[in-house]
Design an enzyme around this catalytic site. Structure first.
Site, mmCIF file in Angstrom:
data_model
loop_
_atom_site.group_PDB
_atom_site.id
_atom_site.type_symbol
_atom_site.label_atom_id
_atom_site.label_comp_id
_atom_site.label_asym_id
_atom_site.label_seq_id
_atom_site.Cartn_x
_atom_site.Cartn_y
_atom_site.Cartn_z
ATOM 1 N N GLU A 468 -31.924 5.242 -12.542
ATOM 2 C CA GLU A 468 -30.811 5.576 -13.435
ATOM 3 C C GLU A 468 -30.702 7.086 -13.637
ATOM 4 O OE1 GLU A 468 -28.639 3.465 -13.939
ATOM 5 O OE2 GLU A 468 -29.810 1.715 -13.368
ATOM 6 N N HIS A 471 -28.630 8.498 -10.872
ATOM 7 C CA HIS A 471 -27.196 8.395 -11.201
ATOM 8 C C HIS A 471 -26.836 9.505 -12.199
ATOM 9 C CE1 HIS A 471 -26.017 4.736 -9.212
ATOM 10 N NE2 HIS A 471 -26.847 3.954 -9.886
ATOM 11 N N HIS A 474 -26.294 12.803 -10.631
ATOM 12 C CA HIS A 474 -25.002 12.798 -9.927
ATOM 13 C C HIS A 474 -23.881 13.163 -10.911
ATOM 14 C CE1 HIS A 474 -22.469 10.427 -6.714
ATOM 15 N NE2 HIS A 474 -22.300 11.726 -6.636
#
Length: 675
Positions: A468, A471, A474
């Protein structure tokens, strides 16, 4: 004054959670939609000739108040919901769906977008601008702009109905998860369970003013029970309860919802000129078509199935030899796999957990991000949060510029859905020369600290946190001009690359040395444990791969063909699982009725993406290993070509710019021990 509609007078423009009143939400949505409509009308009624700036860019920046409000409200509806909030979600979801249709079915607006699109060759646009123009044009053409009026009305009705059904689906799962508890009062029934799990169950009972121990279907309670409880009958009871969510012919039953969602998606795709929902979805993916996805999944299946069958036979023989189990059932899998793993590697989660204190693992993720991307995470206490358990951080770069705000929310509670996810409270974009930085959140469900122990993670939870966080990076490192192309706004089968690649650092001695210290003694995790973690990484990888492929194939079965003939969900599911089944079927259980990824989340026709991205991540991490896992040159290339670029160019172009070549599946097969 409705705080949700005004500019936030807060540090870094963060969400003022403590000032948000539930009664403000519904009027805020109505006003937000009205404001966004006015902005669209201004674009349509602009007397000047349509240009890239006054039409395409103006449209991308329109509705920012509504976007911000939606992200805050629906994030809270997942992480900190209430009956009242769910009721508002049911009311506003169709309104938002209708508003979305009002835009994509607006003939005058489409005419302006098309006028710009038709002259794109002469506009001298850069790659990001070209992508934005193409994306905006397709958002109309792929969503009914070319349909006659009667069919546009039909599309609106379908979308409205779908938005309601998806919400109902998820609310039913939450209700079923919360409704079940296993209340034990006999200490003998706890045999085999780890001390921490028992303590957490005791605390749960105590909080409800009950004697004994309470176990629930929340992952930190459910997974250790299935993995360690010696009592087979109780494991069976838990497993059947978990698998029966949404499949109990009661008020929370999801069978009808699933059939309706699948059929409406098919009808919608046909209306738009596509053969199936999967054909519609995959046109905008790296994989491009259902045929390619089926070929990809079946190719992996051919390689994984023999290994999976061999592993299953070994597990069944082990269980029979150990406890005389004649038939291995689903509630036996985790239990005997753990015992076999201990025998083969002399390594179990209980040995490892003391080295994985949540705070230290999180700091480890921060340190990895600093070594790779020069980021510093500083906990701050002057940013509003929606729950006392949330921690907040300012993220800065090497020059001390603000990169992002980061929220971490790690423990289960009643108003929070199961699982782990990354989301954003504010997107990154550049406007009027100012680079607006994003506000990113990671939400997980880990075991809470008890009276005697901090939160200690299983190794699986360590990789979940890193996943996570990938992510999150990102989102945090996004550096694009337009909000709709920023951060994780990428093709769905590319979105898992930044998350899955981060998991690799959890297996590297050099990275583990940064955070895997015993919570009591401070001792660094012994090197033999690290070697065993690496050795055991491919333990039962054939079975794990088969399981993932079975989910991907089930998703494609629902969405890659005509579902109108499906009358019985269970029969259909059983047929789809025939080629990947290892354990006997459990008649009381169904997968689809709780398969939130594809029926509520964004993964319909996209569950294969996890495996697709594993090919990308194994190939990408191969490059890191070649040069050194903290190699600045490789990390910079990954940051500049993948993490910061969002959806500004086609993912394969970005990937090849980073890697210098297309990804090779051999890296994944080698890592999984399937070659």
């Amino acid at each position: 004054m409705n705080v949700l509609l005004s500019k936030f007078i807060t540090k870094h423009n963060t969400a003022p959670f403590s000032q948000i009143k539930i009664e403000d939400c519904s009027p805020a949505f109505q006003e937000g939609i009205a404001l966004a409509k006015a902005e669209i009308d201004a674009i349509v009624n602009n007397p000047e000739a349509p240009t890239f700036e006054n039409t395409v860019v103006a449209m991308d920046f329109s509705g920012d108040i509504l976007d911000r409000l939606s992200s805050i409200f629906f994030n809270l509806n997942s992480a900190e919901t209430s009956d009242e909030m769910q009721k508002i979600a049911q009311e506003v979801s169709p309104l938002l769906s209708e508003f979305g249709n009002d835009i994509t079915l607006n003939t005058a607006l489409f005419a302006k977008i098309k006028a710009v699109y038709d002259q794109k060759e002469t506009l001298n646009l850069n790659p990001e601008q070209t992508t934005l123009l193409e994306k905006k044009y397709k958002s109309f053409s792929r969503n009914g702009a070319n349909l006659p009026e009667d069919k546009k009305d039909k599309l609106r009705a379908i979308d409205k109905e779908l938005s309601k059904l998806k919400l109902q689906f998820e609310e039913n799962i939450l209700a079923e998860t919360n409704a079940f508890e296993l209340h034990l009062t006999d200490y003998n029934h706890l045999a085999g369970l780890p001390e921490g799990t028992i303590e957490a169950a005791r605390l749960l009972a105590k909080n409800q003013e009950k004697e004994g121990w309470i176990f629930t279907l929340d992952h930190p309670s459910y997974i250790p029970f299935l993995t360690y409880a010696d009592n087979r009958e109780l494991r069976k009871k838990m497993a059947i309860a978990f698998g029966a969510r949404g499949f109990q012919n009661n008020e929370f039953d999801n069978q009808e919802n699933v059939l309706k969602i699948a059929k409406l998606r098919f009808e919608r795709a046909n209306l738009l000129g596509y053969k199936t929902h999967a054909h519609f979805v995959l046109e905008e993916r790296m994989s491009e078509s259902p045929e390619k996805v089926f070929s990809f999944l079946n190719d992996l299946l051919a390689k994984a199935k023999p290994a999976a069958q061999k592993e299953f036979a070994e597990l069944a023989a082990f269980a029979k030899n150990l406890d005389g189990i004649e038939q291995l059932e689903k509630w036996d899998g985790a239990y005997y796999s753990e015992k076999l793993k201990q025998q083969l590697f002399n390594l179990d989660d209980e040995k490892l957990k003391p080295y994985f204190q949540l705070e230290k693992v999180l700091n480890g993720a921060f340190t990895v991000a600093k070594k790779l991307y020069g980021l510093t995470f500083t906990e701050v206490f002057d940013i509003d949060k929606y729950h006392e358990e949330v921690t907040t951080y300012e993220v800065t770069d090497a020059q001390n510029n603000l990169v992002s705000i980061f929220y971490a929310d790690f423990f289960p509670r009643k108003g929070k859905r199961n699982g782990a996810w990354m989301t954003s409270f504010k997107s990154q974009y550049i406007k009027d020369g100012i680079n607006e930085r994003p506000h990113i959140s990671n939400v997980c469900n880990f075991t809470k600290p008890t009276e005697t122990k901090p939160s200690l993670l299983t190794f699986n939870e360590v990789t979940t946190l890193f996943h996570e966080f990938g992510h999150g990076l990102h989102g945090m490192l996004a550096n694009t001009t337009y909000p709709s192309l920023s951060g994780t706004s990428v093709f769905w089968d590319f979105v898992e690359l930044p998350s899955q690649i981060m998991e690799n650092w959890c297996y590297e001695p050099e990275a583990l040395a940064l955070f895997a210290n015993h919570y009591e003694t401070g001792e660094i995790i012994p090197i033999e444990y690290v070697q065993k973690i690496k050795e055991s990484a491919s333990f039962q990888e054939g079975m794990a791969t088969l399981r993932q492929l079975s989910f991907g194939l089930l998703d494609m079965a629902w969405h890659g063909q005509d579902p109108t003939g499906i009358t019985d969900l269970k029969t259909f599911e059983t047929e789809q699982f025939a080629n990947t089944q290892l354990y006997p079927d459990v008649k009381e259980n169904a997968m689809s009725t709780a398969f939130s990824h594809i029926f509520q989340g964004g993964y319909s026709s996209g569950y294969y993406s996890y495996k697709w991205a594993e090919v990308l991540d194994a190939d990408a991490f191969d490059y890191f290993q070649e040069k050194g896992i903290f190699n600045i040159e490789v990390a910079t290339k990954f940051k500049e070509n993948v993490l910061s670029k969002g959806g500004t160019e086609h993912p394969m172009i970005l990937y090849k710019r980073f890697r210098g070549q297309e990804p090779k599946p051999e890296a994944l097969l080698k890592r999984a021990g399937l070659l």
